[in-house]
Write a protein that holds these residues in place. Structure first.
Motif, PDB file in Angstrom:
ATOM      1  N   SER A   3       0.831  -1.186   0.000  1.00  0.00           N
ATOM      2  CA  SER A   3       0.000   0.000   0.000  1.00  0.00           C
ATOM      3  C   SER A   3       0.868   1.239   0.000  1.00  0.00           C
ATOM      4  O   SER A   3       2.053   1.192   0.322  1.00  0.00           O
ATOM      5  CB  SER A   3      -0.919   0.023   1.227  1.00  0.00           C
ATOM      6  OG  SER A   3      -0.153   0.095   2.407  1.00  0.00           O
ATOM      7  N   VAL A   4       0.255   2.330  -0.385  1.00  0.00           N
ATOM      8  CA  VAL A   4       0.842   3.656  -0.246  1.00  0.00           C
ATOM      9  C   VAL A   4      -0.199   4.499   0.483  1.00  0.00           C
ATOM     10  O   VAL A   4      -1.344   4.597   0.030  1.00  0.00           O
ATOM     11  CB  VAL A   4       1.180   4.271  -1.615  1.00  0.00           C
ATOM     12  CG1 VAL A   4       1.603   5.722  -1.444  1.00  0.00           C
ATOM     13  CG2 VAL A   4       2.283   3.472  -2.307  1.00  0.00           C
ATOM     14  N   THR A   5       0.203   5.061   1.601  1.00  0.00           N
ATOM     15  CA  THR A   5      -0.736   5.783   2.444  1.00  0.00           C
ATOM     16  C   THR A   5      -0.300   7.220   2.631  1.00  0.00           C
ATOM     17  O   THR A   5       0.864   7.486   2.970  1.00  0.00           O
ATOM     18  CB  THR A   5      -0.841   5.114   3.830  1.00  0.00           C
ATOM     19  OG1 THR A   5      -1.203   3.747   3.668  1.00  0.00           O
ATOM     20  CG2 THR A   5      -1.894   5.810   4.678  1.00  0.00           C
ATOM     21  N   GLN A   6      -1.226   8.126   2.412  1.00  0.00           N
ATOM     22  CA  GLN A   6      -1.000   9.522   2.734  1.00  0.00           C
ATOM     23  C   GLN A   6      -1.949   9.855   3.886  1.00  0.00           C
ATOM     24  O   GLN A   6      -3.156   9.992   3.692  1.00  0.00           O
ATOM     25  CB  GLN A   6      -1.264  10.413   1.512  1.00  0.00           C
ATOM     26  CG  GLN A   6      -0.270  10.154   0.383  1.00  0.00           C
ATOM     27  CD  GLN A   6      -0.547  10.991  -0.843  1.00  0.00           C
ATOM     28  OE1 GLN A   6      -0.881  10.479  -1.903  1.00  0.00           O
ATOM     29  NE2 GLN A   6      -0.401  12.306  -0.695  1.00  0.00           N
ATOM     30  N   PRO A   7      -1.432   9.962   5.090  1.00  0.00           N
ATOM     31  CA  PRO A   7      -2.297  10.075   6.268  1.00  0.00           C
ATOM     32  C   PRO A   7      -3.121  11.352   6.335  1.00  0.00           C
ATOM     33  O   PRO A   7      -4.171  11.374   6.964  1.00  0.00           O
ATOM     34  CB  PRO A   7      -1.315  10.017   7.443  1.00  0.00           C
ATOM     35  CG  PRO A   7      -0.065   9.448   6.877  1.00  0.00           C
ATOM     36  CD  PRO A   7      -0.016   9.872   5.456  1.00  0.00           C
ATOM     37  N   ASP A   8      -2.634  12.399   5.706  1.00  0.00           N
ATOM     38  CA  ASP A   8      -3.297  13.693   5.791  1.00  0.00           C
ATOM     39  C   ASP A   8      -4.114  13.964   4.536  1.00  0.00           C
ATOM     40  O   ASP A   8      -3.563  14.041   3.447  1.00  0.00           O
ATOM     41  CB  ASP A   8      -2.262  14.810   5.979  1.00  0.00           C
ATOM     42  CG  ASP A   8      -1.388  14.561   7.188  1.00  0.00           C
ATOM     43  OD1 ASP A   8      -0.153  14.511   7.031  1.00  0.00           O
ATOM     44  OD2 ASP A   8      -1.956  14.394   8.279  1.00  0.00           O
ATOM     45  N   ILE A   9      -5.416  14.098   4.707  1.00  0.00           N
ATOM     46  CA  ILE A   9      -6.283  14.367   3.552  1.00  0.00           C
ATOM     47  C   ILE A   9      -6.152  15.823   3.128  1.00  0.00           C
ATOM     48  O   ILE A   9      -6.131  16.139   1.940  1.00  0.00           O
ATOM     49  CB  ILE A   9      -7.748  14.045   3.900  1.00  0.00           C
ATOM     50  CG1 ILE A   9      -7.892  12.548   4.181  1.00  0.00           C
ATOM     51  CG2 ILE A   9      -8.685  14.477   2.784  1.00  0.00           C
ATOM     52  CD1 ILE A   9      -9.255  12.161   4.706  1.00  0.00           C
ATOM     53  N   HIS A  10      -6.078  16.694   4.139  1.00  0.00           N
ATOM     54  CA  HIS A  10      -6.044  18.118   3.849  1.00  0.00           C
ATOM     55  C   HIS A  10      -5.104  18.803   4.826  1.00  0.00           C
ATOM     56  O   HIS A  10      -5.128  18.505   6.030  1.00  0.00           O
ATOM     57  CB  HIS A  10      -7.443  18.725   3.990  1.00  0.00           C
ATOM     58  CG  HIS A  10      -7.517  20.150   3.569  1.00  0.00           C
ATOM     59  ND1 HIS A  10      -7.692  20.543   2.265  1.00  0.00           N
ATOM     60  CD2 HIS A  10      -7.414  21.293   4.280  1.00  0.00           C
ATOM     61  CE1 HIS A  10      -7.709  21.873   2.200  1.00  0.00           C
ATOM     62  NE2 HIS A  10      -7.552  22.350   3.405  1.00  0.00           N
TER      63      HIS A  10
END
Lengths: 114, 112
Positions: A3-10
């Motif tokens: 997986s590749v996760t970007q924890p911050d949506i905004h």
């Protein structure tokens, strides 16, 4: 599963402030990793890429990213944000099941306050 | 300068219409991709092609088909457009020996 996760949506930052956008990956071997930027209504533009070697990678528009294997991270940084940096940022990495494809994070939307 | 060109930036179609989205790249790349992008869902791969006349399904191929008759051109076809196919469509290309994808400007499709 990889997986590749970007924890911050905004994220919102003030102009001139420093920026760090997080990206975490899971991949068995040494990954290759990318950061892309997308301005509103536009396609994606490559900011920088990591394949091997120096873990600190320089990109366009004053961005850099550091690959940290121990933390499974590839965070994007910029020392001083400009209003024109407001955009969507995507991290991407390899697909172990099919190396022709990439796995994408869901993106981080960056707003810049004047 | 490398270039991926998508034929239409904005399209409005009616339910049931056949829709063609065209993409041309000038980099002699072997691999070409079609993604759709929706808020909160990121980029989802519809189809990709790794050679002329060769194609492989991505993660969401249902309701779509593709055509690659020439190396530089990759077309996405919606046989019978539906409202849930309203989206931004992004084409990309990638060389065998280069890791990164090069993207077009995107085609925003609205199906009424």
């Amino acid at each position: 599963a990889q997986s590749v996760t970007q924890p911050d949506i905004h994220i919102t930052v003030s102009e001139g402030a420093s920026l760090e956008l997080r990206c975490n990956y899971s991949y068995g071997a040494t990954p290759y990793l990318f950061w892309y930027v997308q301005s509103p209504g536009q396609g994606l533009q490559l900011l920088l890429k990591y394949f091997s070697g120096d873990t600190l990678v320089q990109g366009i528009k004053g961005f850099e990213a550091e690959f940290k294997r121990s933390q499974s991270s590839f965070n994007l940084r910029k020392p001083s944000v400009h209003w024109s940096d407001a955009a969507e940022y995507f991290c991407a990495g390899p697909n172990a099941g099919n190396n022709r494809k990439l796995i994408w994070g869901l993106g981080t939307s960056l707003a810049v306050n004047p | 300068d490398v270039k991926v060109t998508q034929s239409s930036r904005y399209l409005v179609k009616r339910t049931g219409e056949k829709v063609f989205l065209e993409c041309v790249q000038d980099m002699d790349h072997e691999n070409m991709f079609w993604y759709r992008q929706d808020p909160g869902l990121g980029l989802r791969l519809i189809y990709f092609s790794y050679d002329v006349k060769m194609k492989e399904k991505g993660d969401i191929p249902e309701g779509y088909s593709v055509s690659r008759e020439k190396k530089e051109r990759f077309s996405l076809i919606l046989e019978s457009a539906s409202t849930n196919q309203t989206s931004m469509y992004l084409c990309a290309s990638r060389g065998v020996y280069t890791g990164e994808l090069f993207f077009g400007e995107g085609s925003r499709l609205t199906v009424l």
